[in-house]
Design an enzyme around this catalytic site. Sequence first.
Site, PDB file in Angstrom:
ATOM      1  N   GLY A  88      54.469 -52.681 -27.990  1.00 29.60           N
ATOM      2  CA  GLY A  88      55.890 -52.468 -28.325  1.00 29.60           C
ATOM      3  C   GLY A  88      56.656 -53.774 -28.261  1.00 29.60           C
ATOM      4  N   ARG A  91      59.930 -58.370 -26.332  1.00 32.24           N
ATOM      5  CA  ARG A  91      60.932 -59.451 -26.290  1.00 32.24           C
ATOM      6  C   ARG A  91      61.591 -59.584 -27.655  1.00 32.24           C
ATOM      7  NH1 ARG A  91      57.616 -64.996 -27.182  1.00 32.24           N
ATOM      8  NH2 ARG A  91      55.896 -64.070 -28.287  1.00 32.24           N
ATOM      9  N   ASP A 123      59.574 -61.337 -19.247  1.00 28.55           N
ATOM     10  CA  ASP A 123      61.019 -61.551 -19.094  1.00 28.55           C
ATOM     11  C   ASP A 123      61.788 -61.283 -20.386  1.00 28.55           C
ATOM     12  OD1 ASP A 123      60.194 -63.650 -20.615  1.00 28.55           O
ATOM     13  OD2 ASP A 123      60.864 -65.232 -19.253  1.00 28.55           O
ATOM     14  N   GLY A 124      61.053 -60.962 -21.459  1.00 26.08           N
ATOM     15  CA  GLY A 124      61.730 -60.668 -22.728  1.00 26.08           C
ATOM     16  C   GLY A 124      62.273 -61.899 -23.425  1.00 26.08           C
ATOM     17  N   ARG A 174      64.100 -63.418 -37.081  1.00 24.78           N
ATOM     18  CA  ARG A 174      62.993 -63.238 -38.029  1.00 24.78           C
ATOM     19  C   ARG A 174      63.413 -62.249 -39.094  1.00 24.78           C
ATOM     20  NH1 ARG A 174      57.135 -62.121 -35.603  1.00 24.78           N
ATOM     21  NH2 ARG A 174      57.979 -60.184 -34.787  1.00 24.78           N
ATOM     22  N   ARG A 181      53.306 -52.188 -38.383  1.00 22.99           N
ATOM     23  CA  ARG A 181      52.053 -52.892 -38.105  1.00 22.99           C
ATOM     24  C   ARG A 181      50.901 -51.897 -38.089  1.00 22.99           C
ATOM     25  NH1 ARG A 181      53.999 -57.117 -34.322  1.00 22.99           N
ATOM     26  NH2 ARG A 181      56.262 -56.980 -34.405  1.00 22.99           N
ATOM     27  N   ASP A 250      48.100 -55.458 -33.688  1.00 20.46           N
ATOM     28  CA  ASP A 250      49.571 -55.387 -33.661  1.00 20.46           C
ATOM     29  C   ASP A 250      50.188 -56.540 -34.434  1.00 20.46           C
ATOM     30  OD1 ASP A 250      48.343 -56.729 -31.335  1.00 20.46           O
ATOM     31  OD2 ASP A 250      50.384 -57.360 -30.908  1.00 20.46           O
ATOM     32  N   ASN A 251      49.373 -57.530 -34.775  1.00 21.95           N
ATOM     33  CA  ASN A 251      49.888 -58.666 -35.535  1.00 21.95           C
ATOM     34  C   ASN A 251      49.457 -58.609 -36.993  1.00 21.95           C
ATOM     35  OD1 ASN A 251      51.076 -59.598 -33.210  1.00 21.95           O
ATOM     36  ND2 ASN A 251      49.404 -60.991 -32.701  1.00 21.95           N
TER      37      ASN A 251
HETATM   38  P1  AMP Z   1      52.546 -61.434 -29.177  1.00 26.72           P
HETATM   39  O1  AMP Z   1      51.544 -62.281 -28.496  1.00 26.72           O
HETATM   40  O2  AMP Z   1      53.832 -62.148 -29.492  1.00 26.72           O
HETATM   41  O3  AMP Z   1      51.991 -60.719 -30.351  1.00 26.72           O
HETATM   42  O4  AMP Z   1      52.973 -60.325 -28.116  1.00 26.72           O
HETATM   43  C1  AMP Z   1      52.100 -59.355 -27.617  1.00 26.72           C
HETATM   44  C2  AMP Z   1      52.872 -58.360 -26.802  1.00 26.72           C
HETATM   45  O5  AMP Z   1      53.412 -58.958 -25.631  1.00 26.72           O
HETATM   46  C3  AMP Z   1      54.037 -57.728 -27.517  1.00 26.72           C
HETATM   47  O6  AMP Z   1      54.158 -56.399 -27.093  1.00 26.72           O
HETATM   48  C4  AMP Z   1      55.203 -58.549 -27.040  1.00 26.72           C
HETATM   49  O7  AMP Z   1      56.421 -57.865 -27.150  1.00 26.72           O
HETATM   50  C5  AMP Z   1      54.824 -58.792 -25.587  1.00 26.72           C
HETATM   51  N1  AMP Z   1      55.442 -60.013 -25.049  1.00 26.72           N
HETATM   52  C6  AMP Z   1      55.142 -61.283 -25.355  1.00 26.72           C
HETATM   53  N2  AMP Z   1      55.909 -62.135 -24.654  1.00 26.72           N
HETATM   54  C7  AMP Z   1      56.727 -61.403 -23.881  1.00 26.72           C
HETATM   55  C8  AMP Z   1      57.754 -61.703 -22.934  1.00 26.72           C
HETATM   56  N3  AMP Z   1      58.110 -62.944 -22.636  1.00 26.72           N
HETATM   57  N4  AMP Z   1      58.363 -60.653 -22.332  1.00 26.72           N
HETATM   58  C9  AMP Z   1      58.024 -59.402 -22.613  1.00 26.72           C
HETATM   59  N5  AMP Z   1      57.075 -59.051 -23.498  1.00 26.72           N
HETATM   60  C10 AMP Z   1      56.428 -60.030 -24.123  1.00 26.72           C
HETATM   61 MG    MG Z   2      52.686 -59.597 -31.730  1.00 30.46          MG
END
Ligand code: AMP
Ligand code: MG
Length: 484
Positions: A88, A91, A123-124, A174, A181, A250-251
């Site tokens: 989900g 962030r 931390d979002g 973005r 996805r 998810d990507n």
């Molecule tokens: P990503 O690597 O950007 O595809 O992220 C994978 C998952 O980790 C997704 O669900 C993101 O929303 C979550 N995520 C990545 N970085 C953070 C963050 N700093 N705080 C909270 N969720 C994160």
């Molecule tokens: Mg992602």
Amino acid sequence: MNKINWNFDNTYSNLPESFISKTSPKPVKSPELVIFNYHLAKELSLDFSLTDKKDLSKLFSGNLLPKGSNTIAQAYAGHQFGHFTMLGDGRAVLIGEHISKNNERFDIQFKGSGQTAFSRNGDGRAALGPMLREYIISEAMHSLNVPTTRSLAVVKTGEDVVRENILQGAILTRVASSHLRVGTFQYAAMRNKESELRTLIDYTINRHYPNIKKSKNKAIDLLKVLIELQIDLVVNWMRVGFIHGVMNTDNMAISGETIDYGPCAFMDAYDPQTVFSSIDQFGRYSYSNQPNITKWNLARFAECLIPLIDPNKDKAIEIATETINNFDKNYEIKWINMMRDKLGLFGQDPKDLVLILDLLTWMHKNKADYTNTFCILMNENVQKNKIYEDENFIIWKKRWEERLKLNNNNPEKFLKLMRSVNPLIIPRNHKVEEALEAANNNNLSPLIKLIKILEKPYDKQQENIDYQSPAPLGNKKYQTFCGT
Ligand code: AMP
Ligand code: MG
């Protein structure tokens, strides 16, 4: 502030409750605009020409929400390096769907906008470097004619984010044709509610593929469409030497756009095993494994659709498997045609595959730069390199020239074809790093210059010849990190 002609129509918020979590971007301390994409704003029919920097900073940090927005985080799941988890938007926040004057629909999303219901322990937030990196590379991909999400703005938050070091916080805006996805479908399938899955399929088809709206078997037709789009996408990546780096399900976007620029980078010396990401220890997402992973991800997508492909589960699996198994053949055809284009070859000759593979093998053995080898073949003025005097290369070139004669058309045509698919300039890793480092120290000139140069990757830019060269020998192996 002057009125900005946002035209929101937020359809995703009407999906069943389980798909979304109402949430707002968390206000930031002192937003400061770093970069804004006026070209893209124009494509979106948005006019910011009278908006001052202060207001842009407020708008694109989420401190001031535009009228008509409806902010949500989207639920999804996914296979990360092969392991299934609930994810989900942890962030990111979807601000809304903006409709341009051409009646095109765009998701406007903030990345790094604070915690949501899906943040788990995160931390979002996001750091300036990775957000600018996504801006540079996604815009470069767009100019390279590779389907991609876009970047509208990066704003510094004035807050620290704590990673291994303390970094400056930032938010990226973005723009995507949607954020659906493979992972969104995995989430729906995992909930075992057929009606929700059906709603998601209908939503996707209405939004992206209305031509299959009336199809007898929407699920299988959606799978077929996605297979073709993802083949086109990965062939484009192979064409320009792009390594996504984190092809988790998810990507992978249902729109067929490249999404989620984390540890991605462009290959310099041709090596099929190239991996840049520090966490990809086994080369799962290496350059040459990208087509296999695309197929693997599509198989995970197909699994989600099983209940809607046929009421008889065995039959549904059989149909899905057969459909997925067409991937290899279709990929091969599109890949070889792409390589023919890179070499300026028209028509087909039975020896084309061997000719192509021999060049790649030579490049690999001699550590030839992938981009610049094609520049050499186009007689471009690239950095001198003795390897192109190698006898085996000269012999290969003679065979290629013989093959060109079979084109049976004006010789200028082959160069025109080559020029349309072989970039002269890609985002060279050391140039990207240089720009990010300067931006971290408040010097934006290298960043702005790099972005400008990358807007025209197929044009001769004599004055920017140094942007065509790979990192000087002796630079240590380039490594990227996940963009968190
Ligand atoms: P990503 O690597 O950007 O595809 O992220 C994978 C998952 O980790 C997704 O669900 C993101 O929303 C979550 N995520 C990545 N970085 C953070 C963050 N700093 N705080 C909270 N969720 C994160
Ligand atoms: Mg992602």
